[in-house]
Design a protein around this motif. Sequence first.
Motif, PDB file in Angstrom:
ATOM      1  N   LEU A 184       0.828  -1.207   0.000  1.00  0.00           N
ATOM      2  CA  LEU A 184       0.000   0.000   0.000  1.00  0.00           C
ATOM      3  C   LEU A 184       0.866   1.263   0.000  1.00  0.00           C
ATOM      4  O   LEU A 184       0.568   2.240  -0.690  1.00  0.00           O
ATOM      5  N   VAL A 185       1.979   1.237   0.774  1.00  0.00           N
ATOM      6  CA  VAL A 185       2.883   2.395   0.823  1.00  0.00           C
ATOM      7  C   VAL A 185       3.474   2.652  -0.565  1.00  0.00           C
ATOM      8  O   VAL A 185       3.491   3.789  -1.043  1.00  0.00           O
ATOM      9  N   VAL A 186       3.936   1.561  -1.198  1.00  0.00           N
ATOM     10  CA  VAL A 186       4.543   1.708  -2.543  1.00  0.00           C
ATOM     11  C   VAL A 186       3.546   2.361  -3.498  1.00  0.00           C
ATOM     12  O   VAL A 186       3.883   3.296  -4.240  1.00  0.00           O
ATOM     13  N   ILE A 187       2.297   1.893  -3.470  1.00  0.00           N
ATOM     14  CA  ILE A 187       1.282   2.452  -4.373  1.00  0.00           C
ATOM     15  C   ILE A 187       1.055   3.937  -4.059  1.00  0.00           C
ATOM     16  O   ILE A 187       1.063   4.790  -4.953  1.00  0.00           O
ATOM     17  N   ALA A 188       0.898   4.253  -2.754  1.00  0.00           N
ATOM     18  CA  ALA A 188       0.601   5.639  -2.370  1.00  0.00           C
ATOM     19  C   ALA A 188       1.741   6.578  -2.760  1.00  0.00           C
ATOM     20  O   ALA A 188       1.520   7.639  -3.359  1.00  0.00           O
ATOM     21  N   SER A 226      -1.152  11.021 -12.162  1.00  0.00           N
ATOM     22  CA  SER A 226      -1.943  12.147 -12.647  1.00  0.00           C
ATOM     23  C   SER A 226      -3.124  12.362 -11.703  1.00  0.00           C
ATOM     24  O   SER A 226      -3.300  11.613 -10.740  1.00  0.00           O
ATOM     25  N   THR A 227      -3.935  13.376 -11.977  1.00  0.00           N
ATOM     26  CA  THR A 227      -5.141  13.600 -11.183  1.00  0.00           C
ATOM     27  C   THR A 227      -6.048  12.378 -11.255  1.00  0.00           C
ATOM     28  O   THR A 227      -6.651  11.975 -10.256  1.00  0.00           O
ATOM     29  N   VAL A 228      -6.112  11.774 -12.431  1.00  0.00           N
ATOM     30  CA  VAL A 228      -6.999  10.618 -12.628  1.00  0.00           C
ATOM     31  C   VAL A 228      -6.532   9.429 -11.781  1.00  0.00           C
ATOM     32  O   VAL A 228      -7.322   8.827 -11.051  1.00  0.00           O
ATOM     33  N   THR A 229      -5.226   9.100 -11.841  1.00  0.00           N
ATOM     34  CA  THR A 229      -4.751   7.946 -11.058  1.00  0.00           C
ATOM     35  C   THR A 229      -4.874   8.238  -9.564  1.00  0.00           C
ATOM     36  O   THR A 229      -5.176   7.351  -8.778  1.00  0.00           O
ATOM     37  N   ASN A 230      -4.653   9.495  -9.189  1.00  0.00           N
ATOM     38  CA  ASN A 230      -4.800   9.867  -7.781  1.00  0.00           C
ATOM     39  C   ASN A 230      -6.220   9.572  -7.299  1.00  0.00           C
ATOM     40  O   ASN A 230      -6.438   9.006  -6.222  1.00  0.00           O
ATOM     41  N   ARG A 231      -7.178   9.906  -8.137  1.00  0.00           N
ATOM     42  CA  ARG A 231      -8.585   9.689  -7.812  1.00  0.00           C
ATOM     43  C   ARG A 231      -8.892   8.184  -7.713  1.00  0.00           C
ATOM     44  O   ARG A 231      -9.530   7.732  -6.769  1.00  0.00           O
ATOM     45  N   ILE A 232      -8.392   7.438  -8.698  1.00  0.00           N
ATOM     46  CA  ILE A 232      -8.634   5.990  -8.722  1.00  0.00           C
ATOM     47  C   ILE A 232      -8.044   5.326  -7.473  1.00  0.00           C
ATOM     48  O   ILE A 232      -8.685   4.497  -6.818  1.00  0.00           O
ATOM     49  N   MET A 237      -6.013  11.415  -0.876  1.00  0.00           N
ATOM     50  CA  MET A 237      -5.392  10.113  -1.011  1.00  0.00           C
ATOM     51  C   MET A 237      -4.702   9.655   0.277  1.00  0.00           C
ATOM     52  O   MET A 237      -4.808   8.503   0.671  1.00  0.00           O
ATOM     53  N   TRP A 238      -4.005  10.573   0.943  1.00  0.00           N
ATOM     54  CA  TRP A 238      -3.263  10.155   2.143  1.00  0.00           C
ATOM     55  C   TRP A 238      -4.194   9.831   3.307  1.00  0.00           C
ATOM     56  O   TRP A 238      -3.904   8.948   4.110  1.00  0.00           O
ATOM     57  N   THR A 239      -5.328  10.551   3.399  1.00  0.00           N
ATOM     58  CA  THR A 239      -6.315  10.191   4.431  1.00  0.00           C
ATOM     59  C   THR A 239      -6.797   8.766   4.188  1.00  0.00           C
ATOM     60  O   THR A 239      -6.840   7.933   5.108  1.00  0.00           O
ATOM     61  N   ALA A 240      -7.183   8.509   2.940  1.00  0.00           N
ATOM     62  CA  ALA A 240      -7.691   7.175   2.604  1.00  0.00           C
ATOM     63  C   ALA A 240      -6.617   6.119   2.851  1.00  0.00           C
ATOM     64  O   ALA A 240      -6.902   5.048   3.395  1.00  0.00           O
ATOM     65  N   PHE A 241      -5.361   6.449   2.495  1.00  0.00           N
ATOM     66  CA  PHE A 241      -4.265   5.515   2.746  1.00  0.00           C
ATOM     67  C   PHE A 241      -4.149   5.217   4.238  1.00  0.00           C
ATOM     68  O   PHE A 241      -4.006   4.069   4.656  1.00  0.00           O
ATOM     69  N   GLY A 242      -4.204   6.278   5.057  1.00  0.00           N
ATOM     70  CA  GLY A 242      -4.080   6.107   6.508  1.00  0.00           C
ATOM     71  C   GLY A 242      -5.132   5.151   7.055  1.00  0.00           C
ATOM     72  O   GLY A 242      -4.826   4.232   7.821  1.00  0.00           O
ATOM     73  N   LEU A 293     -15.759   7.850   4.515  1.00  0.00           N
ATOM     74  CA  LEU A 293     -14.587   8.277   3.736  1.00  0.00           C
ATOM     75  C   LEU A 293     -14.972   8.516   2.280  1.00  0.00           C
ATOM     76  O   LEU A 293     -14.581   9.503   1.666  1.00  0.00           O
ATOM     77  N   TRP A 294     -15.761   7.592   1.756  1.00  0.00           N
ATOM     78  CA  TRP A 294     -16.181   7.666   0.354  1.00  0.00           C
ATOM     79  C   TRP A 294     -17.029   8.926   0.114  1.00  0.00           C
ATOM     80  O   TRP A 294     -16.792   9.674  -0.835  1.00  0.00           O
ATOM     81  N   ALA A 295     -18.007   9.153   1.013  1.00  0.00           N
ATOM     82  CA  ALA A 295     -18.916  10.287   0.851  1.00  0.00           C
ATOM     83  C   ALA A 295     -18.156  11.606   0.830  1.00  0.00           C
ATOM     84  O   ALA A 295     -18.468  12.506   0.049  1.00  0.00           O
ATOM     85  N   HIS A 296     -17.117  11.718   1.677  1.00  0.00           N
ATOM     86  CA  HIS A 296     -16.377  12.976   1.760  1.00  0.00           C
ATOM     87  C   HIS A 296     -15.280  13.069   0.716  1.00  0.00           C
ATOM     88  O   HIS A 296     -14.488  14.000   0.725  1.00  0.00           O
TER      89      HIS A 296
END
Lengths: 357, 252
Positions: A23-27, A35-41, A175-180, A239-242
């Motif tokens: 997960l760390v490697v991906i983040a 890109s913005t798109v991959t960040n969102r995905i 992204m980092w919140t979701a990662f956490g 998390l998803w809603a926000h």
Amino acid sequence: MTQLSRLPLARKTLPVIITLGALVVIAVGVSLFGSTVTNRIVTVMFVHVVLVLGLQLFMGNSGILSFAHVGFMAIGAYGSALMSIPAENKSRSLPNLYEPLMGVELGFLPAILVGAATAGLFAAITGVALMRLSDTAAAISSFALLVIINVVLSQWNEVTNGPRTLSGILKYTDMWTAFGWAAIGVIVAFLFKESSLGMKLRASRDNLHAADAIGINVTRTRWISFVFSAFIAGLAGGLWAHFITSFQPDALYFEMTFLVLMMLVVGGPHTITGATLGVIIVTVVNEGLRSIENNLALSGALPFKTVGMTEIVLAVVLIIMLALRPGGIIHTVELGGGVGRRRELQTSASSQKGTRR
Amino acid sequence: MHDLSNRERLTASGVVMDFAGLRALDDVSLSLGQHEIVGLIGPNGSGKTTLVNVLSGALAPTAGTVTIDGEKVTGLAPRKISHAGLVRTFQTVRLFGTLSVYENVQLGALGAGIRRSQAAAKAHELLELFGIDHLRDVLGDSLSYGQKRIVEILRAIATDCNYLLLDEPAAGLNEEESDRLLGQLSNIPDQFGCGILIIDHDMNLIMRLCQRLHVLNQGKTIAEGTPEQVRANPTVVEAYLGSQAAPEAGAS
């Protein structure tokens, strides 16, 4: 002796390290090169990790199929949104909201915790009946629960804006919140699996009658796990809603349920490394297919419409997976959890041969 | 009926079990102390497993009472009966297949409400005592049949039970494994204060292991007593032992 006693510890910690490491490697990779798109995905993917691990916690350890968890996610999403939408936005997006809720304006963390607790409470009430069932009866009832939740959310105009889009939610999740939260989810899932509650639940999955015969209260064990797992699904909903910030009840229904179950089944419901791997693989395949589908549609190269191609291909992949590897990619032993196990098996096998002779 | 003499005994009195017109058990009475091994024998279909099912709570008897240490437990659920101190094993081994041997044994203690740290220590101790410490991290499904049998028994002992019901523990074992099982079982009552009621068709094992035998035929008790008395009983020989016992009896 010291070596021997250290092995089980490695078996327990190595899978956690591998999962967190991936997960760390991906983040880090996405934040550096994405890109913005991959960040969102990837952000949505981390939210799915939380949801799928919540589902794994119950379904993987108890062996009971649950369709209801996306419903719990929806409760968490709406519950947290109701708590966090600023009062000024509320008068626009939910004009008919009950007066006491109008002025509520919690921060991100308390809001998603309230949403998760609401999902947990709902699971606690319905679970009293649901946890007495097994196998098909439990699966069908959980499916009915998903439908009930969706119907209520779609009709309760005052609170959810009905089947229409609920908007005005602030964007708190990045992204980092979701990662956490995904990282916390991984650790919690592993701790639960090795806890005495998790062990009892796995025992009831492997053999219900034997678990009962040695005094395990299976219904109670299942119920506690179901509530905890619904709480985590509700958290994922918050998390998803926000992150999405505007959605309607049908966004958290059949399609998402199918996707999430697929992630769990492909990766391996019995293992946490497998469940996480399933989320990553299905996300990559799903997004890849979707972009192919869109490009084909835009180019007009094909004489027919390509809408729905992604779902069809995913469904075929799922069927092939179930036929070839029914337990998922990582099915019984966690990735990295088999250190030294093979050697032990060999010694036990040879000692058996010795006694047979 | 609180009988002081039953304070430390498992008793069944006048147990009747009907299955839709078929009388599987007919007025069966039996008792087991915490320091003895009693064999339950009889031909196939004589009601042995039905009796174990009644004692362990898997079946509620049509009539009769079961008591554990003087407390009436008739018709209680298996989980409650195991908390009262009686645990069984199954005719077909029922291990937790994806859990390790260590976890399997620990779960016995956890099921009885023993705390995690103590449960772990207990499992460790039992595995060492029975000489299968080297198997501790092997998954239940990967064990040989004989090893599964032993682990299932250890899982039951880990509950700290006072009475152990073993349903054909030697079935499917070879002679050597069955001999080792005999040695291990014979120590259990004194080591753990846990009486054993054992069903088995291996007469060699039963005769050497048990202090008393209880013989069922067509749901009725046809004999009770020491192995010698039972072996000499003409009804038992006719109904069950047949020619199997005759030369043995002659030889001894």
